[in-house]
Design a protein around this motif. Structure first.
Motif, PDB file in Angstrom:
ATOM      1  N   GLY A  32       0.803  -1.220   0.000  1.00 25.95           N
ATOM      2  CA  GLY A  32       0.000   0.000   0.000  1.00 25.95           C
ATOM      3  C   GLY A  32       0.831   1.262   0.000  1.00 25.95           C
ATOM      4  O   GLY A  32       2.017   1.246   0.349  1.00 25.95           O
ATOM      5  N   LYS A  33       0.177   2.360  -0.398  1.00 32.43           N
ATOM      6  CA  LYS A  33       0.852   3.657  -0.376  1.00 32.43           C
ATOM      7  C   LYS A  33      -0.158   4.726   0.036  1.00 32.43           C
ATOM      8  O   LYS A  33      -1.257   4.801  -0.514  1.00 32.43           O
ATOM      9  CB  LYS A  33       1.429   3.985  -1.757  1.00 32.43           C
ATOM     10  N   ILE A  34       0.227   5.550   1.019  1.00 30.64           N
ATOM     11  CA  ILE A  34      -0.600   6.675   1.467  1.00 30.64           C
ATOM     12  C   ILE A  34      -0.079   7.944   0.805  1.00 30.64           C
ATOM     13  O   ILE A  34       1.125   8.219   0.841  1.00 30.64           O
ATOM     14  CB  ILE A  34      -0.517   6.849   3.007  1.00 30.64           C
ATOM     15  N   ILE A  35      -0.988   8.696   0.195  1.00 29.45           N
ATOM     16  CA  ILE A  35      -0.604   9.948  -0.455  1.00 29.45           C
ATOM     17  C   ILE A  35      -1.558  11.053   0.014  1.00 29.45           C
ATOM     18  O   ILE A  35      -2.548  10.783   0.678  1.00 29.45           O
ATOM     19  CB  ILE A  35      -0.651   9.833  -2.003  1.00 29.45           C
ATOM     20  N   GLY A  36      -1.256  12.295  -0.350  1.00 25.11           N
ATOM     21  CA  GLY A  36      -2.162  13.408  -0.068  1.00 25.11           C
ATOM     22  C   GLY A  36      -3.018  13.683  -1.287  1.00 25.11           C
ATOM     23  O   GLY A  36      -3.516  12.748  -1.930  1.00 25.11           O
ATOM     24  N   TRP A  37      -3.181  14.958  -1.613  1.00 22.92           N
ATOM     25  CA  TRP A  37      -3.948  15.314  -2.814  1.00 22.92           C
ATOM     26  C   TRP A  37      -3.296  14.650  -4.022  1.00 22.92           C
ATOM     27  O   TRP A  37      -2.079  14.610  -4.139  1.00 22.92           O
ATOM     28  CB  TRP A  37      -3.997  16.823  -3.005  1.00 22.92           C
ATOM     29  N   ALA A  38      -4.118  14.115  -4.932  1.00 29.98           N
ATOM     30  CA  ALA A  38      -3.581  13.264  -5.990  1.00 29.98           C
ATOM     31  C   ALA A  38      -3.998  13.736  -7.374  1.00 29.98           C
ATOM     32  O   ALA A  38      -5.102  14.245  -7.547  1.00 29.98           O
ATOM     33  CB  ALA A  38      -4.070  11.838  -5.779  1.00 29.98           C
ATOM     34  N   PRO A  39      -3.132  13.541  -8.376  1.00 26.67           N
ATOM     35  CA  PRO A  39      -3.513  13.808  -9.769  1.00 26.67           C
ATOM     36  C   PRO A  39      -4.400  12.672 -10.280  1.00 26.67           C
ATOM     37  O   PRO A  39      -3.929  11.698 -10.873  1.00 26.67           O
ATOM     38  CB  PRO A  39      -2.166  13.854 -10.501  1.00 26.67           C
ATOM     39  N   GLN A  40      -5.710  12.787 -10.047  1.00 28.68           N
ATOM     40  CA  GLN A  40      -6.631  11.652 -10.188  1.00 28.68           C
ATOM     41  C   GLN A  40      -6.664  11.047 -11.588  1.00 28.68           C
ATOM     42  O   GLN A  40      -6.663   9.837 -11.738  1.00 28.68           O
ATOM     43  CB  GLN A  40      -8.040  12.082  -9.769  1.00 28.68           C
ATOM     44  N   THR A  41      -6.714  11.898 -12.624  1.00 24.62           N
ATOM     45  CA  THR A  41      -6.837  11.316 -13.970  1.00 24.62           C
ATOM     46  C   THR A  41      -5.590  10.519 -14.340  1.00 24.62           C
ATOM     47  O   THR A  41      -5.690   9.482 -14.998  1.00 24.62           O
ATOM     48  CB  THR A  41      -7.118  12.403 -15.032  1.00 24.62           C
ATOM     49  N   ASP A  42      -4.415  10.963 -13.896  1.00 27.00           N
ATOM     50  CA  ASP A  42      -3.186  10.204 -14.163  1.00 27.00           C
ATOM     51  C   ASP A  42      -3.226   8.856 -13.458  1.00 27.00           C
ATOM     52  O   ASP A  42      -2.754   7.841 -13.988  1.00 27.00           O
ATOM     53  CB  ASP A  42      -1.958  10.991 -13.682  1.00 27.00           C
ATOM     54  N   ILE A  43      -3.777   8.844 -12.255  1.00 26.29           N
ATOM     55  CA  ILE A  43      -3.845   7.589 -11.494  1.00 26.29           C
ATOM     56  C   ILE A  43      -4.849   6.627 -12.139  1.00 26.29           C
ATOM     57  O   ILE A  43      -4.543   5.449 -12.358  1.00 26.29           O
ATOM     58  CB  ILE A  43      -4.219   7.876 -10.021  1.00 26.29           C
ATOM     59  N   LEU A  44      -6.038   7.125 -12.473  1.00 26.52           N
ATOM     60  CA  LEU A  44      -7.052   6.251 -13.087  1.00 26.52           C
ATOM     61  C   LEU A  44      -6.607   5.732 -14.453  1.00 26.52           C
ATOM     62  O   LEU A  44      -7.033   4.658 -14.888  1.00 26.52           O
ATOM     63  CB  LEU A  44      -8.386   7.000 -13.223  1.00 26.52           C
ATOM     64  N   ALA A  45      -5.749   6.503 -15.129  1.00 25.99           N
ATOM     65  CA  ALA A  45      -5.260   6.080 -16.451  1.00 25.99           C
ATOM     66  C   ALA A  45      -4.197   4.989 -16.344  1.00 25.99           C
ATOM     67  O   ALA A  45      -3.883   4.327 -17.332  1.00 25.99           O
ATOM     68  CB  ALA A  45      -4.681   7.288 -17.195  1.00 25.99           C
ATOM     69  N   HIS A  46      -3.637   4.787 -15.149  1.00 26.97           N
ATOM     70  CA  HIS A  46      -2.512   3.847 -15.005  1.00 26.97           C
ATOM     71  C   HIS A  46      -3.012   2.403 -15.061  1.00 26.97           C
ATOM     72  O   HIS A  46      -3.988   2.048 -14.397  1.00 26.97           O
ATOM     73  CB  HIS A  46      -1.786   4.100 -13.685  1.00 26.97           C
ATOM     74  N   PRO A  47      -2.343   1.557 -15.837  1.00 27.79           N
ATOM     75  CA  PRO A  47      -2.829   0.168 -16.019  1.00 27.79           C
ATOM     76  C   PRO A  47      -2.839  -0.682 -14.751  1.00 27.79           C
ATOM     77  O   PRO A  47      -3.527  -1.691 -14.693  1.00 27.79           O
ATOM     78  CB  PRO A  47      -1.868  -0.422 -17.068  1.00 27.79           C
ATOM     79  N   SER A  48      -2.111  -0.283 -13.710  1.00 26.49           N
ATOM     80  CA  SER A  48      -2.110  -1.120 -12.500  1.00 26.49           C
ATOM     81  C   SER A  48      -3.329  -0.858 -11.617  1.00 26.49           C
ATOM     82  O   SER A  48      -3.597  -1.605 -10.679  1.00 26.49           O
ATOM     83  CB  SER A  48      -0.828  -0.903 -11.695  1.00 26.49           C
ATOM     84  N   VAL A  49      -4.094   0.209 -11.913  1.00 24.41           N
ATOM     85  CA  VAL A  49      -5.269   0.541 -11.091  1.00 24.41           C
ATOM     86  C   VAL A  49      -6.481  -0.245 -11.594  1.00 24.41           C
ATOM     87  O   VAL A  49      -6.881  -0.132 -12.751  1.00 24.41           O
ATOM     88  CB  VAL A  49      -5.554   2.068 -11.111  1.00 24.41           C
ATOM     89  N   GLY A  50      -7.082  -1.031 -10.691  1.00 23.77           N
ATOM     90  CA  GLY A  50      -8.189  -1.904 -11.092  1.00 23.77           C
ATOM     91  C   GLY A  50      -9.508  -1.594 -10.427  1.00 23.77           C
ATOM     92  O   GLY A  50     -10.529  -2.219 -10.706  1.00 23.77           O
TER      93      GLY A  50
END
Length: 481
Positions: free
Chosen positions: A343-361
């Motif tokens: 796991g990884k804890i982050i603060g405010w996030a660049p959401q579209t970049d994260i959702l676009a990443h292939p490892s996010v399911g």
């Protein structure tokens, strides 16, 4: 060809401003006759808006931004703050529009004022447009079903004297034209269920009916039932032109490139579709008790996670959450050590970049409409955990109407302005929701993938939203003097 100037007045929060700017870009890209002036209300506590505007200003030469004077109402009245702010800005808006009109009258090169495009919360500005003799259009940053719900309950209240507050906590269901399934009272928007919120809601819905048309951030294939419900001529024309997404993330790139580098590196190291992303939007946060339950639920699920954990603002304020300098104090003892690999804890996030990443399911979301559209665009299924506004309705659409997501708790409610008291969802419920989400059957994932493709096609030349935008432009041009 006649040139035309449009005045856009957005609500001064980034989630509304970003999609409103994207609509403006679509218009000027599509038709060279249009130029657009944004009148911007400023909030002292949101520097993201300045960064965003600066980045857009340099990129678009037919879109300009004028800052209205800072005229903030009493911060000790947080529940009235937004509407008081908008009301206080009416004289400043008149002044700026008068300057625009005077300029166009004195200079043959300046395009004449053609109309206002107002955020859904800025309907009081319709009076200003009327004073200048130009039409008002609304840009709705929510979906078409929410628009239908507004018209339905306003008509029910005004014509049949039905008070929705009476149905709070009841088992009643509502059959309304904008939804294919009956809507349980327990997922009605929070503001329908309290006196002050209902009064504002009714004023807003009545004023929506006065507009010349309503541009909606949705697309026909996603909300065909709701969009068809407006074809009876009892409402202003509705133009579904979405999904309107700020995929370029104007104003964020430079500031957060280093921050995202670290997140991206971690995501790159994870297996395909293995990570659940947890985020509750720009205004979502929880107290310590709920944070601990989320942590336990994630750990017990056994799934990899990326969690945007935000610190709540002081009680009774409208300020946005902030990032923790050290989240260790609000998490269960040893949690960070035990989940260091998965796991990884982050603060405010660049959401579209994260959702676009292939490892996010999967995506545990508050179901803000922007987040719903982004999850569909990138084909990432949602586990719904709505908080406030119309998010319970959005969750109902995703789960029941569309079958594109799963439930953590569809009828969960949290006050937008927190008094420190909140219901706590147990770790067990969270674990179940995460497992269900990440082990979603192929049929649902395929359905989401299909809708994702439709969302992209809608914006292409000849697509449904492309065609609706053309219709809006033609209707606008037909109104020109």
């Amino acid at each position: 060809m006649k040139k035309a100037e449009l005045v856009f007045i957005p609500t001064p929060v980034i989630s509304h401003l970003a999609s409103t700017v994207e609509v403006a870009k679509l218009l000027v890209d599509r038709d060279e006759r249009f130029s657009i002036t944004f009148l911007i209300m400023k909030l002292r506590f949101d520097p993201k808006i300045d960064r965003f505007i600066n980045s857009v200003s340099t990129a678009c030469n037919r879109i300009r931004f004028i800052d209205l004077p800072k005229d903030e109402p009493d911060p000790n009245q947080p529940r009235k703050f937004l509407f008081s702010l908008i009301e206080a800005q009416i004289p400043h808006v008149k002044e700026e529009v008068f300057k625009l009109v005077s300029q166009s009258e004195s200079s043959p090169d300046s395009p004449p004022l053609a109309g206002f495009v107002l955020d859904m919360f800025c309907t009081s500005m319709i009076d200003v447009a009327n004073e200048f003799g130009v039409p008002s259009y609304i840009f709705l940053t929510s979906g078409a079903a929410f628009l239908g719900l507004q018209f339905y309950f306003q008509a029910l209240h005004d014509e049949q004297r039905v008070d929705p507050i009476e149905f709070k906590d009841s088992e009643a269901e509502w059959v309304m034209p904008c939804l294919a399934n009956p809507l349980p009272a327990k997922v009605l928007p929070s503001f329908l269920l309290c006196k002050e919120g209902l009064a504002r809601f009714l004023v807003q819905a009545r004023r929506l009916r006065e507009s010349k048309g309503i541009i909606v951030n949705t697309f026909e294939e996603l909300e065909s039932h709701a969009i068809n419900s407006f074809s009876n001529g009892n409402t202003p024309p509705v133009y579904p032109v979405g999904p309107i997404l700020n995929l370029g993330r104007d104003g964020h790139r430079d500031v957060e490139s280093d921050k995202f580098k670290d997140i991206k590196q971690w995501l790159d190291d994870q297996p395909l579709s293995s990570v659940v992303y947890i985020c509750f939007g720009s205004m979502g946060s929880f107290g310590v008790d709920q944070v601990k339950e989320i942590a336990c639920g994630l750990e017990q699920s056994g799934h990899r996670f990326l969690w945007s954990l935000r610190q709540p603002p002081p009680k009774g304020t409208i300020e946005p959450p902030s990032d923790y300098t050290n989240p260790q104090g609000v998490l269960p003892e040893g949690f960070l050590e035990r989940t260091a690999i998965t796991g990884k804890i982050i603060g405010w996030a660049p959401q579209t970049d994260i959702l676009a990443h292939p490892s996010v399911g999967g995506f545990v979301s508050h179901c803000g409409w922007n987040s719903v559209l982004e999850s569909i665009w990138f084909g990432v299924p949602i586990a719904a955990w709505p908080l406030y506004a119309e998010q319970q309705l959005n969750a109902f659409q995703i789960i029941v109407e569309l079958g594109l997501g799963v439930e953590i708790k569809m009828d969960y409610r949290k006050e937008f302005i927190s008094d420190g008291n909140e219901n706590v969802i147990s770790a067990g419920e969270i674990e179940r929701g995460v497992r269900f989400l990440m082990e979603l059957c192929d049929e649902r994932r395929e359905k989401l993938k299909e809708m994702s493709g439709k969302s992209r096609k809608a914006l292409e030349n000849g697509g449904s939203s492309f065609t609706w935008l053309g219709r809006f432009i033609q209707d606008l041009v037909d109104q020109l003097p």
